[in-house]
Design a protein around this motif. Structure first.
Motif, PDB file in Angstrom:
ATOM      1  N   LEU A 105      12.722  -8.702   0.979  1.00 25.57           N
ATOM      2  CA  LEU A 105      12.065  -7.541   0.388  1.00 25.57           C
ATOM      3  C   LEU A 105      10.873  -8.048  -0.410  1.00 25.57           C
ATOM      4  O   LEU A 105      11.042  -8.820  -1.353  1.00 25.57           O
ATOM      5  CB  LEU A 105      13.022  -6.818  -0.566  1.00 25.57           C
ATOM      6  CG  LEU A 105      14.209  -6.130   0.091  1.00 25.57           C
ATOM      7  CD1 LEU A 105      15.111  -5.509  -0.971  1.00 25.57           C
ATOM      8  CD2 LEU A 105      13.728  -5.066   1.056  1.00 25.57           C
ATOM      9  N   PRO A 106       9.659  -7.619  -0.032  1.00 23.92           N
ATOM     10  CA  PRO A 106       8.517  -8.088  -0.813  1.00 23.92           C
ATOM     11  C   PRO A 106       8.651  -7.588  -2.251  1.00 23.92           C
ATOM     12  O   PRO A 106       9.163  -6.500  -2.477  1.00 23.92           O
ATOM     13  CB  PRO A 106       7.316  -7.445  -0.112  1.00 23.92           C
ATOM     14  CG  PRO A 106       7.817  -6.931   1.192  1.00 23.92           C
ATOM     15  CD  PRO A 106       9.287  -6.698   1.044  1.00 23.92           C
ATOM     16  N   GLY A 107       8.225  -8.407  -3.201  1.00 24.35           N
ATOM     17  CA  GLY A 107       8.476  -8.077  -4.608  1.00 24.35           C
ATOM     18  C   GLY A 107       7.463  -7.151  -5.241  1.00 24.35           C
ATOM     19  O   GLY A 107       7.004  -7.416  -6.342  1.00 24.35           O
ATOM     20  N   PHE A 108       7.094  -6.050  -4.546  1.00 27.37           N
ATOM     21  CA  PHE A 108       6.081  -5.168  -5.126  1.00 27.37           C
ATOM     22  C   PHE A 108       6.678  -4.075  -5.982  1.00 27.37           C
ATOM     23  O   PHE A 108       6.000  -3.390  -6.707  1.00 27.37           O
ATOM     24  CB  PHE A 108       5.246  -4.486  -4.029  1.00 27.37           C
ATOM     25  CG  PHE A 108       4.674  -5.450  -3.069  1.00 27.37           C
ATOM     26  CD1 PHE A 108       3.906  -6.508  -3.528  1.00 27.37           C
ATOM     27  CD2 PHE A 108       4.914  -5.325  -1.730  1.00 27.37           C
ATOM     28  CE1 PHE A 108       3.385  -7.416  -2.649  1.00 27.37           C
ATOM     29  CE2 PHE A 108       4.400  -6.232  -0.840  1.00 27.37           C
ATOM     30  CZ  PHE A 108       3.637  -7.285  -1.303  1.00 27.37           C
ATOM     31  N   PHE A 109       7.990  -3.821  -5.805  1.00 22.99           N
ATOM     32  CA  PHE A 109       8.554  -2.755  -6.621  1.00 22.99           C
ATOM     33  C   PHE A 109       9.751  -3.294  -7.381  1.00 22.99           C
ATOM     34  O   PHE A 109      10.438  -4.204  -6.932  1.00 22.99           O
ATOM     35  CB  PHE A 109       8.961  -1.528  -5.804  1.00 22.99           C
ATOM     36  CG  PHE A 109       9.251  -1.787  -4.363  1.00 22.99           C
ATOM     37  CD1 PHE A 109       8.352  -1.391  -3.390  1.00 22.99           C
ATOM     38  CD2 PHE A 109      10.413  -2.441  -3.973  1.00 22.99           C
ATOM     39  CE1 PHE A 109       8.607  -1.635  -2.049  1.00 22.99           C
ATOM     40  CE2 PHE A 109      10.673  -2.672  -2.646  1.00 22.99           C
ATOM     41  CZ  PHE A 109       9.763  -2.265  -1.678  1.00 22.99           C
TER      42      PHE A 109
ATOM     43  N   THR B 140       0.846  -1.210   0.000  1.00 25.62           N
ATOM     44  CA  THR B 140       0.000   0.000   0.000  1.00 25.62           C
ATOM     45  C   THR B 140       0.878   1.256   0.000  1.00 25.62           C
ATOM     46  O   THR B 140       0.635   2.199  -0.759  1.00 25.62           O
ATOM     47  CB  THR B 140      -0.919   0.005   1.249  1.00 25.62           C
ATOM     48  OG1 THR B 140      -1.644  -1.219   1.273  1.00 25.62           O
ATOM     49  CG2 THR B 140      -1.885   1.159   1.246  1.00 25.62           C
ATOM     50  N   SER B 141       1.916   1.272   0.835  1.00 21.64           N
ATOM     51  CA  SER B 141       2.783   2.458   0.928  1.00 21.64           C
ATOM     52  C   SER B 141       3.467   2.727  -0.396  1.00 21.64           C
ATOM     53  O   SER B 141       3.607   3.874  -0.834  1.00 21.64           O
ATOM     54  CB  SER B 141       3.866   2.252   1.998  1.00 21.64           C
ATOM     55  OG  SER B 141       3.289   1.873   3.202  1.00 21.64           O
ATOM     56  N   SER B 142       3.902   1.646  -1.023  1.00 23.72           N
ATOM     57  CA  SER B 142       4.612   1.784  -2.277  1.00 23.72           C
ATOM     58  C   SER B 142       3.656   2.275  -3.377  1.00 23.72           C
ATOM     59  O   SER B 142       3.997   3.163  -4.166  1.00 23.72           O
ATOM     60  CB  SER B 142       5.222   0.419  -2.565  1.00 23.72           C
ATOM     61  OG  SER B 142       5.552   0.286  -3.863  1.00 23.72           O
ATOM     62  N   ARG B 143       2.447   1.744  -3.378  1.00 29.01           N
ATOM     63  CA  ARG B 143       1.425   2.201  -4.342  1.00 29.01           C
ATOM     64  C   ARG B 143       1.095   3.680  -4.143  1.00 29.01           C
ATOM     65  O   ARG B 143       0.842   4.423  -5.087  1.00 29.01           O
ATOM     66  CB  ARG B 143       0.170   1.335  -4.180  1.00 29.01           C
ATOM     67  CG  ARG B 143      -0.692   1.320  -5.399  1.00 29.01           C
ATOM     68  CD  ARG B 143      -1.839   0.299  -5.407  1.00 29.01           C
ATOM     69  NE  ARG B 143      -1.947  -0.637  -4.330  1.00 29.01           N
ATOM     70  CZ  ARG B 143      -2.699  -0.446  -3.234  1.00 29.01           C
ATOM     71  NH1 ARG B 143      -3.373   0.663  -3.071  1.00 29.01           N
ATOM     72  NH2 ARG B 143      -2.761  -1.377  -2.302  1.00 29.01           N
ATOM     73  N   GLU B 144       1.122   4.125  -2.887  1.00 33.00           N
ATOM     74  CA  GLU B 144       0.819   5.531  -2.570  1.00 33.00           C
ATOM     75  C   GLU B 144       2.040   6.431  -2.742  1.00 33.00           C
ATOM     76  O   GLU B 144       2.039   7.585  -2.350  1.00 33.00           O
ATOM     77  CB  GLU B 144       0.279   5.652  -1.139  1.00 33.00           C
ATOM     78  CG  GLU B 144      -1.099   5.043  -0.943  1.00 33.00           C
ATOM     79  CD  GLU B 144      -2.188   5.743  -1.756  1.00 33.00           C
ATOM     80  OE1 GLU B 144      -2.158   6.978  -1.841  1.00 33.00           O
ATOM     81  OE2 GLU B 144      -3.047   5.037  -2.315  1.00 33.00           O
ATOM     82  N   LYS B 145       3.115   5.853  -3.301  1.00 35.29           N
ATOM     83  CA  LYS B 145       4.330   6.612  -3.643  1.00 35.29           C
ATOM     84  C   LYS B 145       4.982   7.278  -2.425  1.00 35.29           C
ATOM     85  O   LYS B 145       5.390   8.456  -2.468  1.00 35.29           O
ATOM     86  CB  LYS B 145       4.035   7.689  -4.703  1.00 35.29           C
ATOM     87  CG  LYS B 145       3.408   7.144  -5.977  1.00 35.29           C
ATOM     88  CD  LYS B 145       4.458   7.040  -7.060  1.00 35.29           C
ATOM     89  CE  LYS B 145       3.979   6.449  -8.357  1.00 35.29           C
ATOM     90  NZ  LYS B 145       3.789   5.005  -8.377  1.00 35.29           N
ATOM     91  N   ILE B 146       5.082   6.536  -1.355  1.00 43.10           N
ATOM     92  CA  ILE B 146       5.793   7.040  -0.185  1.00 43.10           C
ATOM     93  C   ILE B 146       7.274   7.165  -0.546  1.00 43.10           C
ATOM     94  O   ILE B 146       7.774   6.418  -1.405  1.00 43.10           O
ATOM     95  CB  ILE B 146       5.566   6.095   1.025  1.00 43.10           C
ATOM     96  CG1 ILE B 146       5.826   6.809   2.328  1.00 43.10           C
ATOM     97  CG2 ILE B 146       6.420   4.828   0.948  1.00 43.10           C
ATOM     98  CD1 ILE B 146       4.748   7.748   2.744  1.00 43.10           C
ATOM     99  N   ASP B 147       7.999   8.097   0.089  1.00 38.27           N
ATOM    100  CA  ASP B 147       9.404   8.294  -0.266  1.00 38.27           C
ATOM    101  C   ASP B 147      10.341   7.283   0.387  1.00 38.27           C
ATOM    102  O   ASP B 147      11.353   6.914  -0.196  1.00 38.27           O
ATOM    103  CB  ASP B 147       9.865   9.703   0.150  1.00 38.27           C
ATOM    104  CG  ASP B 147       9.105  10.789  -0.594  1.00 38.27           C
ATOM    105  OD1 ASP B 147       9.055  10.706  -1.836  1.00 38.27           O
ATOM    106  OD2 ASP B 147       8.567  11.699   0.054  1.00 38.27           O
TER     107      ASP B 147
END
Ligand SMILES: Cc1cc2nc3c(=O)[nH]c(=O)nc-3n(C[C@H](O)[C@H](O)[C@H](O)COP(=O)(O)O)c2cc1C
Length: 370
Positions: free
Chosen positions: A124-128, A105-112
């Motif tokens: 490291l979860p493979g979401f990015f 969710t954080s990565s989708r919301e473009k957190i820095d």
């Protein structure tokens, strides 16, 4: 004294740069949300939304644990973003049962930036796509050994090096990554841990070829403390939490902030939390009832922390902390760093940062004049 020339250098985190090397430590169960984090980011530091227990802001958290947490996090990130263009991070405890969901969710919301501690973030979860733009990834550790294990594993498995590492010493608030007997042992003092972590990471280089920035946390209270840990012990910046509780922008209730104003040195104590780790908190009726063995019965519909054996713990830590956040201190307690008793007024984040920078410059000028 010249605050511009005597001020600290900016802090690089991946491809972001914070003008001032202060990270506001994530404070779980509603203490650091969009209000505090956006104010810190606006001042040029790194503002951090804590994700532990964030779903408690939603009315359906008991029935819909995963979606409620996800929704609350999305709302807080978006609210913070609307208030600042500065650097925003999230703090995600590895021990959270919804860790992967919150990272995604954080990565989708473009957190820095993603800070992860309370356990070793080895996977490291493979979401990015690590070759593309993604949040800077910063583990929180309590030893040089943990730092080098994480860096080695990320390099081997993902061809990736942490963008920075936070080392949190035993004077911090909240859960502590130390055994009870290590907390007062000088061998585990922050001044010893920082060089140990720098040494543990000496063989690694970030993407721009520099050393991995090491950030010191736990008991940093003044700009002078900040100067000493950076100049004498090699930290690239600091993470501070206790000081940020005593600000108007902190997202906790006034009663929670009052518990800091009222605390004396003797009120700060170590507890053994239901998750099996020691933690630092402010003493009060609730904790004394727990000491006396008066269990607070509860049911656990969501199982938020992996290490929590709710059938054998005297109370629900998530519930106790959310009660405290709302000001119901007879039904909970405040986590706090070892310096919380020094807090004597509530100020704005701007005033706090300004005073820290002035103290830093004063310490730098004092050292130069020796
Ligand atoms: C009220 C409170 C809640 C905290 N919650 C978390 C948390 O959810 N996750 C985490 O990694 N650290 C947590 N911490 C630790 C802080 O992020 C920070 O690293 C530490 O307190 C720094 O020490 P200081 O408070 O002396 O500045 C918490 C600290 C406090 C005081």
């Amino acid at each position: 004294m010249n605050t511009l020339t005597d001020g600290p250098k900016p802090l690089r985190l991946g491809n972001r740069e914070a003008k001032i090397p202060i990270i506001q430590g994530g404070m779980g169960v509603g203490i650091s949300l969009s209000g505090l984090s956006s104010a810190v980011a606006e001042e040029g530091g790194v503002g951090v939304i804590a994700t532990a227990g964030i779903g408690f802001l939603e009315p359906d958290v008991y029935k819909n644990f995963l979606p409620a947490n996800r929704r609350a996090l999305e709302k807080e990130i978006r609210k913070a973003r609307n208030r600042t263009t500065g650097i925003l991070g999230v703090n995600i405890m590895v021990a959270l049962s919804n860790y992967a969901d919150i990272v995604e969710t954080s990565s989708r919301e473009k957190i820095d930036v993603i800070f992860s501690g309370a356990g070793l973030p080895l996977h490291l979860p493979g979401f990015f796509d690590l070759k593309e733009d993604h949040p800077a990834l910063v583990p929180i550790v309590s030893s040089g050994k943990a730092a080098s294990i994480i860096a080695r594993q990320w390099q081997r498995k993902y061809d990736y090096i942490p963008d920075a590492v936070v080392v949190e010493g035993p004077m911090a608030g909240g859960h502590l990554g130390f055994k009870l007997e290590q907390i007062e042992d000088p061998a585990f003092a922050l001044e010893r841990l920082v060089p140990e972590v720098i040494e543990g990471l000496a063989g690694f280089r970030t993407r721009d070829g520099g050393p991995i920035p090491v950030i010191a946390a736990g008991g940093i209270y003044t700009g002078g403390d900040m100067y000493r840990i950076m100049k004498r012990h090699g930290a690239a910046g600091v993470q501070m939490a206790t000081r940020f509780v005593a600000t108007h922008e902190c997202d906790a209730s006034d009663k929670f902030k009052d518990s800091y104003l009222k605390a004396t040195e003797r009120d700060l104590r170590i507890i053994v939390s239901p998750v099996g780790m020691p933690g630092r908190a402010i003493d009060g009726d609730f904790l004394q009832r727990v000491d006396r063995g008066e269990k607070q019965p509860y049911t656990c519909p969501y199982h938020c922390l992996i290490p929590c054996d709710y059938t054998n713990t005297p109370y629900c830590i998530a519930l106790a902390l959310i009660n405290a956040q709302k000001g119901m201190l007879s039904k909970g307690f405040s986590f706090a760093g070892s310096n919380a008793y020094r807090v004597d007024k509530i100020v704005s984040v701007h005033e706090l940062v300004e005073s820290l920078m002035a103290e830093y410059a004063e310490a730098a000028a004092g050292e130069a004049g020796k």
